[in-house]
Design an enzyme around this catalytic site. Structure first.
Site, PDB file in Angstrom:
ATOM      1  N   ASP A  98       0.792  -1.338  -0.213  1.00 44.77           N
ATOM      2  CA  ASP A  98      -0.065   0.032  -0.302  1.00 44.77           C
ATOM      3  C   ASP A  98       1.215   1.120   0.293  1.00 44.77           C
ATOM      4  OD1 ASP A  98       1.212   0.284   2.631  1.00 44.77           O
ATOM      5  OD2 ASP A  98      -0.903  -0.747   3.735  1.00 44.77           O
ATOM      6  N   GLU A 134      -2.292   5.355   3.047  1.00 47.71           N
ATOM      7  CA  GLU A 134      -2.495   3.877   2.233  1.00 47.71           C
ATOM      8  C   GLU A 134      -3.442   3.025   2.038  1.00 47.71           C
ATOM      9  OE1 GLU A 134      -0.650   5.313   5.117  1.00 47.71           O
ATOM     10  OE2 GLU A 134       1.699   4.736   4.553  1.00 47.71           O
ATOM     11  N   HIS A 211       5.746   5.795  13.211  1.00 47.84           N
ATOM     12  CA  HIS A 211       6.684   6.594  12.050  1.00 47.84           C
ATOM     13  C   HIS A 211       5.208   6.584  11.102  1.00 47.84           C
ATOM     14  CE1 HIS A 211       5.871   3.440   8.381  1.00 47.84           C
ATOM     15  NE2 HIS A 211       6.067   2.391   9.519  1.00 47.84           N
TER      16      HIS A 211
HETATM   17  C1  UD1 Z   1       6.391   4.793   3.630  1.00 45.06           C
HETATM   18  C2  UD1 Z   1       4.915   4.310   3.074  1.00 45.06           C
HETATM   19  C3  UD1 Z   1       4.070   4.144   3.826  1.00 45.06           C
HETATM   20  C4  UD1 Z   1       4.933   2.905   5.309  1.00 45.06           C
HETATM   21  C5  UD1 Z   1       6.564   3.492   5.191  1.00 45.06           C
HETATM   22  C6  UD1 Z   1       7.061   2.299   5.669  1.00 45.06           C
HETATM   23  C7  UD1 Z   1       3.590   5.961   1.737  1.00 45.06           C
HETATM   24  C8  UD1 Z   1       3.803   7.173   0.955  1.00 45.06           C
HETATM   25  N1  UD1 Z   1       4.673   5.937   2.223  1.00 45.06           N
HETATM   26  O1  UD1 Z   1       6.301   5.739   5.192  1.00 45.06           O
HETATM   27  O2  UD1 Z   1       3.158   3.455   3.804  1.00 45.06           O
HETATM   28  O3  UD1 Z   1       4.525   2.218   5.471  1.00 45.06           O
HETATM   29  O4  UD1 Z   1       6.709   3.862   4.245  1.00 45.06           O
HETATM   30  O5  UD1 Z   1       8.560   2.295   6.311  1.00 45.06           O
HETATM   31  O6  UD1 Z   1       4.354   5.151   0.892  1.00 45.06           O
HETATM   32  N2  UD1 Z   1      14.181   8.656   4.854  1.00 45.06           N
HETATM   33  C9  UD1 Z   1      15.620   8.387   4.781  1.00 45.06           C
HETATM   34  N3  UD1 Z   1      16.281   7.120   4.506  1.00 45.06           N
HETATM   35  C10 UD1 Z   1      15.383   5.980   4.428  1.00 45.06           C
HETATM   36  C11 UD1 Z   1      13.812   5.899   4.506  1.00 45.06           C
HETATM   37  C12 UD1 Z   1      13.459   6.942   5.032  1.00 45.06           C
HETATM   38  O7  UD1 Z   1      16.317   9.604   5.182  1.00 45.06           O
HETATM   39  O8  UD1 Z   1      15.636   4.665   3.838  1.00 45.06           O
HETATM   40  C13 UD1 Z   1      13.458   9.552   5.345  1.00 45.06           C
HETATM   41  C14 UD1 Z   1      13.503  10.734   3.320  1.00 45.06           C
HETATM   42  O9  UD1 Z   1      14.336  11.898   4.413  1.00 45.06           O
HETATM   43  C15 UD1 Z   1      11.995  10.846   3.614  1.00 45.06           C
HETATM   44  C16 UD1 Z   1      11.756  10.281   4.450  1.00 45.06           C
HETATM   45  O10 UD1 Z   1      12.185   9.445   5.403  1.00 45.06           O
HETATM   46  O11 UD1 Z   1      11.777  11.711   2.793  1.00 45.06           O
HETATM   47  C17 UD1 Z   1       9.568   9.951   4.594  1.00 45.06           C
HETATM   48  O12 UD1 Z   1       9.936   9.014   3.942  1.00 45.06           O
HETATM   49  P1  UD1 Z   1       8.621   8.358   2.783  1.00 45.06           P
HETATM   50  O13 UD1 Z   1       8.602   6.832   1.928  1.00 45.06           O
HETATM   51  O14 UD1 Z   1       8.226   9.241   1.540  1.00 45.06           O
HETATM   52  O15 UD1 Z   1       7.601   7.641   3.832  1.00 45.06           O
HETATM   53  P2  UD1 Z   1       7.172   6.761   5.574  1.00 45.06           P
HETATM   54  O16 UD1 Z   1       6.865   7.777   6.188  1.00 45.06           O
HETATM   55  O17 UD1 Z   1       8.537   6.925   4.907  1.00 45.06           O
HETATM   56  N1  UDP Z   2      11.940  -2.911  10.694  1.00 42.39           N
HETATM   57  C1  UDP Z   2      13.144  -3.111  10.642  1.00 42.39           C
HETATM   58  N2  UDP Z   2      14.232  -2.788  11.388  1.00 42.39           N
HETATM   59  C2  UDP Z   2      13.991  -1.543  12.230  1.00 42.39           C
HETATM   60  C3  UDP Z   2      12.236  -1.469  12.259  1.00 42.39           C
HETATM   61  C4  UDP Z   2      11.454  -2.755  11.473  1.00 42.39           C
HETATM   62  O1  UDP Z   2      13.292  -4.381   9.612  1.00 42.39           O
HETATM   63  O2  UDP Z   2      14.879  -0.713  12.804  1.00 42.39           O
HETATM   64  C5  UDP Z   2      11.449  -4.292  10.477  1.00 42.39           C
HETATM   65  C6  UDP Z   2      10.305  -5.257  10.593  1.00 42.39           C
HETATM   66  O3  UDP Z   2      10.804  -5.975  10.751  1.00 42.39           O
HETATM   67  C7  UDP Z   2       8.629  -5.596   9.633  1.00 42.39           C
HETATM   68  C8  UDP Z   2       8.848  -3.997   8.533  1.00 42.39           C
HETATM   69  O4  UDP Z   2      10.810  -3.678   8.734  1.00 42.39           O
HETATM   70  O5  UDP Z   2       9.346  -5.743   8.717  1.00 42.39           O
HETATM   71  C9  UDP Z   2       7.915  -2.651   8.848  1.00 42.39           C
HETATM   72  O6  UDP Z   2       7.796  -1.393   8.184  1.00 42.39           O
HETATM   73  P1  UDP Z   2       7.763  -0.378   8.453  1.00 42.39           P
HETATM   74  O7  UDP Z   2       7.677  -0.502  10.123  1.00 42.39           O
HETATM   75  O8  UDP Z   2       8.655   0.365   8.530  1.00 42.39           O
HETATM   76  O9  UDP Z   2       7.044  -0.484   7.211  1.00 42.39           O
HETATM   77  P2  UDP Z   2       5.209  -0.941   7.521  1.00 42.39           P
HETATM   78  O10 UDP Z   2       4.825  -2.271   8.331  1.00 42.39           O
HETATM   79  O11 UDP Z   2       4.134   0.435   8.585  1.00 42.39           O
HETATM   80  O12 UDP Z   2       4.367  -0.659   6.589  1.00 42.39           O
END
Ligand code: UD1
Ligand code: UDP
Length: 383
Positions: A98, A134, A211
């Site tokens: 999602d 999502e 998050h």
């Molecule tokens: C995204 C997904 C969410 C998912 C989550 C898992 C969307 C809109 N959101 O949200 O559904 O649950 O990932 O974690 O698709 N950033 C870094 N390094 C990384 C990752 C993120 O620096 O490796 C920072 C960046 O500044 C980025 C911000 O986090 O702009 C937000 O990342 P983004 O993918 O837009 O949103 P999430 O809250 O991570």
């Molecule tokens: N996870 C990980 N390292 C971390 C935190 C989470 O490997 O420091 C794993 C966790 O076990 C799960 C997945 O990341 O498999 C969940 O990801 P996240 O919480 O970013 O996204 P969501 O599940 O909410 O979409």
């Protein structure tokens, strides 16, 4: 006939963790060709997963920017994926879950008239804005998809109610549980230096993650103040380990409120083997993550969900997960109950597997082979 080329597209940490077992299963299937495209909507958190599962993407769109917007991600994925599709001409695209990568990659595939398979299909809260974006991402992806892989029967029923032909839905279990089969062991040694030093025998460890976009701002601050109060109340007994998501809008308030609090350990995101083993040694999990709601119950760990709803009601019904919202006092009360009332803890801490049996990837590969006429047998449903 040449072998069908299956392009798996993903971009964030949870998609990568849940697609990794499927990528491996496709690679090991003689009559399919596996190709991988990452959007890198996440960069560091995606690379941690690619390294652990030894996946070398064929295409890397490298789109992540600090402060990225939903439209920004959508545009870059649409454009980038279209170029890949025009060059590779895959026979099917697989997307997961999602995220905005999921939806935009499915849309780009539709524009190129390439069939789409949706992994983790049919999860719903029925509230457009919770979780945001999502709920709408997965609904829109469901509209585009030609073949749907639903983890549970409840997810299957949601899709049928929306008018999806049941013939095109497979109940597979969740690939998250496939991954867990190989990651957790009693004698696992943590890679993360801090985790190596944690005294899991003499302390009760609460693992926390948060998050979600709709929790940014006041709800996240409430969560942090509740955590501060919980370690203060159970000083010497309870320790909190919180791997903090790299989003600056998460890092900022979490480090400001909890940075100097004794008993609260803020660490960088850990690689997935460390995470699964941290869960398995924890006493309790507090999270707004979707993936942790699936993993922790299968490890027999109670979960308090820091949201007002969940698209994963199965473990709530099984009694191992409770939705507690984001109000400070309520979080403290619910956590305290599990820390003080042994009966209540025992009632929640039993291992249940409503989300899978570890064979989801096999079933998905079976369904893909059936789609291409490589077998005349559909896979048996998970439940
Ligand atoms: C995204 C997904 C969410 C998912 C989550 C898992 C969307 C809109 N959101 O949200 O559904 O649950 O990932 O974690 O698709 N950033 C870094 N390094 C990384 C990752 C993120 O620096 O490796 C920072 C960046 O500044 C980025 C911000 O986090 O702009 C937000 O990342 P983004 O993918 O837009 O949103 P999430 O809250 O991570
Ligand atoms: N996870 C990980 N390292 C971390 C935190 C989470 O490997 O420091 C794993 C966790 O076990 C799960 C997945 O990341 O498999 C969940 O990801 P996240 O919480 O970013 O996204 P969501 O599940 O909410 O979409």
């Amino acid at each position: 006939m040449s072998k069908p080329v299956i392009l798996t597209i993903f971009g964030t940490r949870p998609e990568a963790i849940k697609m990794a077992p499927l990528v491996k299963a496709i690679e090991n299937t003689q009559d399919l060709v596996s190709k991988v495209c990452v959007t890198a909507q996440h960069r560091q958190m995606l690379d941690q997963v690619l390294e652990i599962f030894n996946i070398n993407p064929d295409y890397d769109l490298n789109i992540m920017k600090e402060g990225q917007t939903l439209s920004g991600i959508t545009n870059l994925v649409l454009d980038g994926v279209e170029k890949v599709l025009k060059e590779l001409k895959p026979d099917m695209v697989l997307v997961h879950g999602d995220t905005t990568t999921t939806f935009a990659a499915a849309l780009a595939s539709f524009y190129c008239k390439i069939p789409v398979g949706h992994v983790e299909a049919g999860l719903r809260t029925f509230d457009k804005y919770f979780p945001f974006p999502e709920e709408m991402n997965r609904k829109l992806t469901g509209c585009i998809a030609d073949i749907h892989f639903s983890p549970t029967r409840n997810n299957f029923n949601n899709l049928v109610r929306e008018g999806v032909n049941p013939e095109n839905i497979y109940i597979t279990g969740n690939t998250a549980i496939d991954a867990l089969k190989s990651t957790v062991s009693d004698n696992y040694e943590f890679e993360n230096e801090f985790l190596r030093k944690v005294d899991f025998r003499n302390k009760r460890v609460i693992t926390v993650t948060a998050h979600r976009r709709e929790n940014l701002g006041q709800p996240l601050k409430n969560i942090c103040h509740a955590l501060k109060e919980i370690v203060r109340k159970y000083e010497g007994d309870v320790e909190i380990v919180y791997p903090v998501h790299l989003n600056p809008q998460v890092q900022g308030p979490v480090r400001e409120i909890l940075g100097e609090v004794p008993g609260v350990h803020l660490i960088d995101p850990v690689q997935v083997l460390d995470m699964h083993n941290l869960l398995s040694r924890s006493y309790l999990v507090l999270t707004d993550s979707g993936g942790l709601q699936e993993e922790a119950p299968s490890l027999g760990k109670p979960v308090l969900v820091l949201r007002n709803e969940t698209e994963r009601p199965e473990a709530v019904e099984a009694g191992t997960v409770k939705v507690v919202g984001t109000e400070k006092e309520n979080i403290i009360e619910e956590a305290s109950r599990l820390l003080e009332d042994e009966n209540e803890y025992r009632r929640m801490a039993h291992s249940v597997n409503p989300y899978g049996d570890g064979h989801a990837s096999e079933r998905i590969v079976g369904a893909v082979r059936y789609w291409f006429g490589l077998t005349d047998k559909k896979p048996e449903p998970f439940i």
